[in-house]
Scaffold this motif. Structure first.
Motif, PDB file in Angstrom:
ATOM      1  N   GLN A  93       0.929  -1.226   0.026  1.00 21.88           N
ATOM      2  CA  GLN A  93      -0.087  -0.002  -0.022  1.00 21.88           C
ATOM      3  C   GLN A  93       0.931   1.245  -0.075  1.00 21.88           C
ATOM      4  OE1 GLN A  93      -2.127  -0.611   3.591  1.00 21.88           O
ATOM      5  NE2 GLN A  93      -4.046  -1.528   2.562  1.00 21.88           N
ATOM      6  N   ILE A 134      -3.177   0.138  -4.864  1.00 18.84           N
ATOM      7  CA  ILE A 134      -3.494   0.303  -3.590  1.00 18.84           C
ATOM      8  C   ILE A 134      -4.761  -0.477  -3.026  1.00 18.84           C
ATOM      9  CG2 ILE A 134      -4.272   2.133  -1.905  1.00 18.84           C
ATOM     10  CD1 ILE A 134      -2.465   4.172  -3.602  1.00 18.84           C
ATOM     11  N   ALA A 138      -5.003  -3.275  -0.213  1.00 17.64           N
ATOM     12  CA  ALA A 138      -5.952  -3.233   0.977  1.00 17.64           C
ATOM     13  C   ALA A 138      -7.007  -4.090   1.144  1.00 17.64           C
ATOM     14  CB  ALA A 138      -6.809  -1.777   0.752  1.00 17.64           C
TER      15      ALA A 138
END
Length: 150
Positions: A93, A134, A138
């Motif tokens: 991330q 990202i 996540a």
């Protein structure tokens, strides 16, 4: 309890996780190559499309080293992440967030030059791709915390 850094299991984990994270590897490699090109003896920032970069970054060499180092650190993070039995999506991330900032900054630099070129079809999409990375990292973090779903 083994940390996963021994035997053939490390290679199996890296290769198994490479496919879903291929774009993260691609962006890291691209970042390294852009850094390398900027460090070549010929001056890239003298070209009209790079005019705004002279005002955005202290020097072409500094941007080259920055891109090269960040790309290499990202590769190291992906190898560590791929080798560990328990993944650490926070590394992914963070590195995708840095990548998004860099590709957005490069897009801004080109846009500020008022030169329309192929950059328009490349770097903005890299920034969007990093947002996807990202999101994927996540999602992996959510699966670790909550377990996988159907």
């Amino acid at each position: 309890m083994s940390d996963g850094y021994t035997g053939p299991g490390i290679w199996i984990r890296i290769t198994h996780r490479f496919g879903p994270r291929m774009m993260e590897w691609f962006y890291a490699g691209h970042m390294i190559l852009v850094g390398y090109v900027l460090l070549l003896p010929s001056q890239t920032f003298n070209q009209p499309a790079f005019m705004a970069f002279r005002d955005l970054v202290p020097s072409e060499d500094m941007m080259g080293w920055l891109m090269l180092v960040i790309g290499c650190l990202r590769i190291i993070g992906l190898v560590v992440n791929g080798a560990r039995r328990n993944v650490t999506p926070q590394i992914r991330q963070f590195s995708a967030g840095i990548g998004c900032l860099i590709w957005s900054g490069i897009s801004y630099g080109f846009a500020s030059s008022d030169v329309v070129s192929t950059w328009l079809a490349i770097y903005p999409l890299f920034a969007v791709g990093e947002l996807v990375n990202i999101h994927r990292a996540a999602h992996d973090q959510g699966e670790i915390r909550n377990g996988t779903t159907g």
